[in-house]
Design a protein around this motif. Structure first.
Motif: not given
Length: 582
Positions: A559-562, A526-529, A536-541
């Motif tokens: 929220v751009e990806q996840g 993910a971009a950003g970190g 369990l899950a991630y959200l790229g913000c």
């Protein structure tokens, strides 16, 4: 083979008032300022030309504009016809072309504070005509024959905004106040004035927090001096758009923010040596960290501060942070160091940092001198073993935050006890999920800054586009990596496997420590970190907006990806017993 595009640099020359022209150097792609402060909208370097019977130029520009700025100036006026150069302060982004101007007009008179003239003598390496000014002094350019307007300047000393040599200049003929760094913002645009306050407000606040907030007491002194002026029509800043259409808003913000930062008597004195090593930048990073913890801070230049004032600032401080000084200091600096050591009190917190000036007194020797009266160590000596990069500045900021929390500990405990018992328990019934926010940013020097924190105050905030809010305490180190335009990752913890991650990220990390050591991460996902491998899950913000609360920033992010790693698992939930602390 990749080709790196040259940075976009342009110039703008506009009339802003009678007999008054600005030459703005637009640096569209500048992404860092003093390394530790990330820029999202570039910056500008603003200079001004005022024509009365005689002519004054206020500031110059950055050296990178030498090939274009000087020809444009020569289109406007013969440099030999410029009588005075008013130097608001000597930081190279405003004074970088003074030497070039002296080449064209060796007889120009440089008007500046006494400290600025001393600094310039070391910068230009040649004799020049000068006039030292302070609050109450004036410069009369006489009356412009075409407009009939008399241009008479009053000068206001404004030390520490944000260098010790700063002066403001007020032109009675136009009502324009020239403030250089104060009231500025890093925002590159063809828009000359503050016509859209909503667009520039986040950068205005970020600039204040980075550069002006650590000297809130000095800001308030400057505001008091401004009150004695006639009506101000425009604040002509050194960076960003000029302030004219919403003056009361910007001045009110400075007054409110500085008053809030200056409440109470406990403060930390962060000392530095102007124009020595990396003192200026490192001290600002430490001071910014202290301010993030809602503690008071005062930057103190050991070279420029009067001995009597130095004694008062050090003696009244609750904590004192000093740099390493030259191993063989000159007599004047040696006397100042002696004044500093004599002013220390037994119950103060003390700490030191490497100035990285090339021939410093060993940092352990300085630390021992600081503790000679039995003072308490605020943090371990900050050792700089290379030209400072983003990680070094982050370490300094985090050390400052730790010190700020020491200074505000009693206030924090009192606040925790102040809520009504029933209200406290009722607030505690608000529950939330458990998350770990991660962020990482690379800098142009090849280093990087990273951070992580446990979060539970997270909520979806919009459907289209998908967005969420997360509350970030002001003293969190990661807050500096979550400015408008920055990206971060929200890692959602799972109910059946969250304790290990929770314990890891809840522990106290020393300044500069790697938050991710011993933790499985999935870099580049993910971009950003980093994405946590056991999440369990991630959200790229991406941060879209920040709203300030009393002790938290409310971050709204798109929220751009996840993705979800296990559709059958549940999110970990946090239930509190009380509502006045985590």
């Amino acid at each position: 083979m990749s080709v790196v595009a040259p940075p976009r640099l342009s110039l703008q020359c506009e009339v802003i008032a009678a007999d008054t022209t600005t030459i703005r150097s637009l640096d569209w792609d500048r992404s860092r300022f003093d390394i530790e402060f990330g820029l999202r909208n570039g910056t500008t370097y603003n200079a001004f030309l005022v024509r009365g019977e005689r002519t004054a130029l206020i500031d110059t520009s950055h050296l990178k504009f030498a090939d274009t700025w000087l020809p444009l100036l020569e289109q406007e006026i013969d440099p030999l016809a410029i009588d005075h150069l008013i130097v608001s302060h000597t930081e190279p982004d405003h004074s970088g072309l003074i030497g070039h101007l002296l080449d064209r007009n060796p007889e120009i008179e440089i008007v500046a504070s006494k400290v600025a003239i001393q600094f310039l003598e070391d910068q230009v390496h040649r004799p020049f005509r000068s006039r030292a000014v302070k609050s109450g002094d004036t410069l009369d350019l006489g009356t412009n024959s075409a407009s009939g307007i008399q241009h008479r300047f009053d000068f206001l000393s404004a030390p520490n905004l944000h260098w010790p040599d700063t002066i403001f200049s007020f032109d009675h003929g136009t009502g324009i106040l020239y403030t250089c760094d104060a009231f500025g913002l890093h925002y590159c645009s063809q828009e000359l004035f503050d016509s859209d306050p909503g667009a520039i407000a986040p950068d205005f606040r970020f600039y204040y927090d980075c550069l002006m907030g650590p000297n809130a007491r000095s800001v308030l002194q400057a505001l008091k001096r401004m009150e004695g002026l006639p009506e101000i029509t425009t604040i002509a800043v050194g960076h960003g758009p000029l302030l004219r259409q919403h003056l009361s808003l910007w001045v009110g913000d400075y007054r409110d923010w500085s008053s809030q930062r200056s409440k109470g008597e406990a403060y930390a004195a962060v000392c530095y040596l102007s124009q020595y090593g990396f003192c200026d930048r490192l001290s600002q990073a430490i001071a910014r960290g202290i301010g993030k913890a809602e503690a008071q801070v005062q930057l103190v230049d050991l070279r420029a501060t009067d001995a009597q004032e130095l004694t008062a600032l050090i003696g009244e401080a609750s904590a004192v942070v000093v740099p390493t000084w030259p191993a063989a200091p000159d007599a004047e600096l040696q006397a100042q160091v002696g004044t500093l050591l004599a002013a220390l009190k037994p119950k103060q917190w003390v700490a030191c940092y490497d100035a990285y000036g090339g021939n410093d007194e060993p940092i352990d020797t300085v630390a021992a001198q600081l503790r000679s009266l039995g003072q308490k160590s605020a943090f371990d000596p900050l050792r700089i073993r290379q030209v400072p990069d983003g990680q070094d500045y982050q370490r300094c900021e985090e050390a400052g935050t730790d010190l700020g929390q020491l200074l505000t500990r009693e206030k924090t405990i009192a606040a925790m006890k102040s809520l009504d018992g029933d209200l406290d328990k009722a607030l505690g019934r608000l529950s939330g999920g458990l998350y770990v926010v991660t962020a990482r940013q690379d800098d142009a020097e090849g280093g990087s800054r990273s951070g992580a924190m446990v979060a539970s105050w997270v909520s979806q905030a919009s459907f289209d586009p998908p967005g969420l809010t997360v509350a970030v305490a002001k003293d969190r180190a990661i807050e500096a990596l979550m400015q408008v335009g920055d990206r971060f990752v929200l890692n959602i913890l799972r109910e059946d496997n969250h304790q290990v991650l929770l314990r890891h990220f809840l522990k106290r990390f020393p300044p500069g420590a790697d938050r991710f050591a011993g933790v499985t991460t999935l870099d580049g996902v993910a971009a950003g970190g980093p994405v946590l491998g056991d999440a369990l899950a991630y959200l790229g913000c991406r941060v879209v907006q920040r709203m300030e609360g009393p002790d938290h920033w409310i971050i709204y992010a798109a929220v751009e990806q996840g993705t979800v790693s296990d559709l059958e698992a549940s999110t970990a939930v946090h239930h509190r017993k009380v509502g006045n602390h985590y």
